[in-house]
Design an enzyme around this catalytic site. Structure first.
Site, short mmCIF file in Angstrom:
data_model
loop_
_atom_site.label_atom_id
_atom_site.label_comp_id
_atom_site.label_asym_id
_atom_site.label_seq_id
_atom_site.Cartn_x
_atom_site.Cartn_y
_atom_site.Cartn_z
N ARG A 288 1.16 -0.91 0.30
CA ARG A 288 -0.10 0.02 -0.70
C ARG A 288 0.99 1.05 -0.58
NH1 ARG A 288 -1.95 0.73 5.65
NH2 ARG A 288 -0.73 2.41 5.35
N HIS A 292 -3.46 4.48 4.44
CA HIS A 292 -4.52 3.54 4.50
C HIS A 292 -6.17 4.14 3.97
CE1 HIS A 292 -7.50 0.47 6.44
NE2 HIS A 292 -8.07 1.68 6.89
N TYR A 301 4.01 5.50 11.50
CA TYR A 301 4.50 3.72 11.80
C TYR A 301 5.21 3.46 10.57
CZ TYR A 301 0.25 3.25 8.68
OH TYR A 301 -1.02 2.76 7.54
C1 LIG Z 1 -14.77 -5.97 11.65
C2 LIG Z 1 -14.12 -4.97 11.83
N1 LIG Z 1 -12.90 -4.56 12.46
C3 LIG Z 1 -11.68 -3.39 12.42
C4 LIG Z 1 -12.36 -2.51 11.55
C5 LIG Z 1 -11.91 -1.31 11.80
N2 LIG Z 1 -10.41 -1.38 10.66
C6 LIG Z 1 -11.30 -0.54 9.39
S1 LIG Z 1 -9.89 -0.86 7.73
C7 LIG Z 1 -9.26 -2.19 8.93
C8 LIG Z 1 -7.67 -3.03 8.35
C9 LIG Z 1 -7.80 -4.08 7.27
O1 LIG Z 1 -6.67 -4.27 7.10
P1 LIG Z 1 -5.91 -5.24 5.78
O2 LIG Z 1 -7.48 -6.96 5.92
O3 LIG Z 1 -4.52 -5.32 5.86
O4 LIG Z 1 -7.22 -4.05 4.74
P2 LIG Z 1 -6.22 -3.00 3.88
O5 LIG Z 1 -7.03 -1.83 4.35
O6 LIG Z 1 -5.17 -3.02 4.16
O7 LIG Z 1 -6.51 -3.13 2.25
C10 LIG Z 1 -9.65 -1.83 10.49
C11 LIG Z 1 -9.21 -2.80 11.26
C12 LIG Z 1 -13.78 -2.58 10.68
N3 LIG Z 1 -14.43 -2.05 9.09
N4 LIG Z 1 -14.48 -3.94 11.23
#
Ligand SMILES: Cc1ncc(C[n+]2csc(CCOP(=O)(O)OP(=O)(O)O)c2C)c(N)n1
Ligand SMILES: [Mg+2]
Length: 394
Positions: A288, A292, A301
């Site tokens: 990425r 985020h 970080y």
């Molecule tokens: C069930 C749930 N827990 C926490 C969140 C908060 N949250 C939003 S994005 C994220 C990280 C996701 O990371 P990843 O699966 O690696 O996907 P990326 O954003 O890197 O594409 C989190 C913890 C959420 N949206 N849903």
């Protein structure tokens, strides 16, 4: 740069072991399927962990088409980020760096295949033929994502991490029950999720069900190395694709910055699925490059040198280098694509700015297909509340 370097200096002691650890589960893996090197050299074939030989043979026109997709998708994404920075969107989740994983897998889908995205799959959405304005309405807060999932075979964006893998698995089980697998006409499903999502119960439950029922589904994990600020080593001690073995189906790691390999691996896995051979887990190993979301500051970080190392593996630059070396793309071709991207981005911007604010009551419209008494009562209550402001100065 200065900001990132500053972060490295002040947090160097903590950041260093983190980077070393990543090597253990990182790109040193010989099983990474790659068909186009970062320098733009074409590799004839690559072997997956189960011995599958992957190839991607495209016509010159198709190579150029993939490059066009990559450039357009990146440009539209950059425009959306700019629109958010100017206050025109509430938030934006950029796909910067993940274009090849999304265009490669998106173009590998056959028309009858169903895709279940997260909130970052703007490149797959583009490949499905959906107007790129659609997710911008969602992130502007003026609609709930306006496309018809059945028409475009692309489900609504899902913010709840991992939830869509269960929806996708249920859909895939339905395909089997309807007898729609078998042959090139068979249907398959692809579920997108991130590295962080692999720690969710939903994703692991989806793996169990899909494996046990031999469902026609491809789990496409874009390992972009981070779940917001949490790095990969906080999710796993083994390469993610190896998790599939514990659920009884194959896993493969592909160079997610390589559009050709992403296409080849996804096409093969989807065709296996539609032919009744069950699920595959694809780990698209990528990065990425941006934040985020627009609410995030990644310099807090991660160190600038890590980002720079990945910049050298840019998914667009390697295709451009390849086209130049093969003399199937010249200056005027690249200039024409850049101009097209510029015009489409401008058009997108104009349409976003012209989006009308919705009637507040429309928020109740698409909750249930046929409404509900509770919803009706809530709609009434909201209408009375809004009326109470009429004639007031506030
Ligand atoms: C069930 C749930 N827990 C926490 C969140 C908060 N949250 C939003 S994005 C994220 C990280 C996701 O990371 P990843 O699966 O690696 O996907 P990326 O954003 O890197 O594409 C989190 C913890 C959420 N949206 N849903
Ligand atoms: Mg991630």
């Amino acid at each position: 740069m200065a900001r990132g370097d500053g972060g490295a200096t002040t947090r160097g002691k903590r950041a260093a072991p983190r980077t070393q650890k990543r090597e253990a589960t990182g790109t040193g893996d010989p099983n990474l399927v790659q068909l186009l090197t970062p320098e733009g050299e074409r590799i004839d074939s690559a072997t997956g962990p189960d011995g599958t030989e992957y190839r991607a043979d495209f016509s010159d026109e198709e190579y150029r088409g993939l490059y066009r997709d990559l450039v357009l998708v990146r440009k539209l994404d950059a425009e959306a980020t700019a629109l958010q920075r100017q206050g025109e969107l509430g938030i934006w989740a950029s796909l910067l760096g993940q274009e090849a994983a999304q265009v490669g897998s998106g173009r590998a889908l056959r028309p009858q295949d169903m895709a279940f995205p997260t909130y970052r799959e703007h490149g797959v959405l583009y490949c499905r033929g959906i107007d790129p304005i659609m997710p911008l309405g969602l992130f502007r807060g003026v609609d709930q994502g306006g496309w018809d999932p059945n028409e475009f075979k692309f489900n609504m964006y899902t913010i709840v991490i991992g939830a869509q893998t269960l929806h996708a698995t249920g859909y895939a089980m339905g395909i089997t029950m309807d007898g729609k697998t078998g042959g090139d006409e068979g249907e398959a499903v692809i579920a997108y999720f991130g590295d962080g999502a692999t720690s969710q119960g939903d994703v692991n439950e989806a793996f169990v069900w899909a494996g046990v029922f031999n469902s026609p589904i491809v789990f496409f994990c874009q390992n972009n190395q981070y779940a917001i600020s949490e790095p990969l080593e906080r999710q796993t001690r083994v390469p993610l694709y190896q998790r599939a073995g514990g659920f009884g189906f194959p896993g493969v790691r592909v160079d997610g910055n390589d559009v050709l390999a992403s296409y080849a691996v996804t096409r093969h896995a989807l065709d296996n699925a539609r032919n009744g051979q069950g699920p595959t887990l694809i780990e698209a190993y990528t990065y990425r490059m941006g934040a985020h979301t627009t609410t995030d500051d990644p310099t807090r970080y991660r160190i600038a040198s890590e980002v720079e190392a990945w910049r050298a593996k840019d998914p667009l630059a390697r295709v451009k280098a390849f086209l130049e070396k093969q003399q199937i793309g010249d200056e005027s071709f690249f200039a024409e694509i850049d101009e097209q991207a510029k015009q489409e981005a401008l058009h997108l911007r104009e349409r976003v700015l012209a989006m009308p604010d919705p009637e507040p009551s429309t928020i109740f419209d698409h909750v249930y297909a046929h409404g509900s008494p509770l919803l009706d009562a809530e709609r009434e209550q909201a209408a009375r509340y809004l009326e109470s402001f009429e004639g007031s100065a506030h």
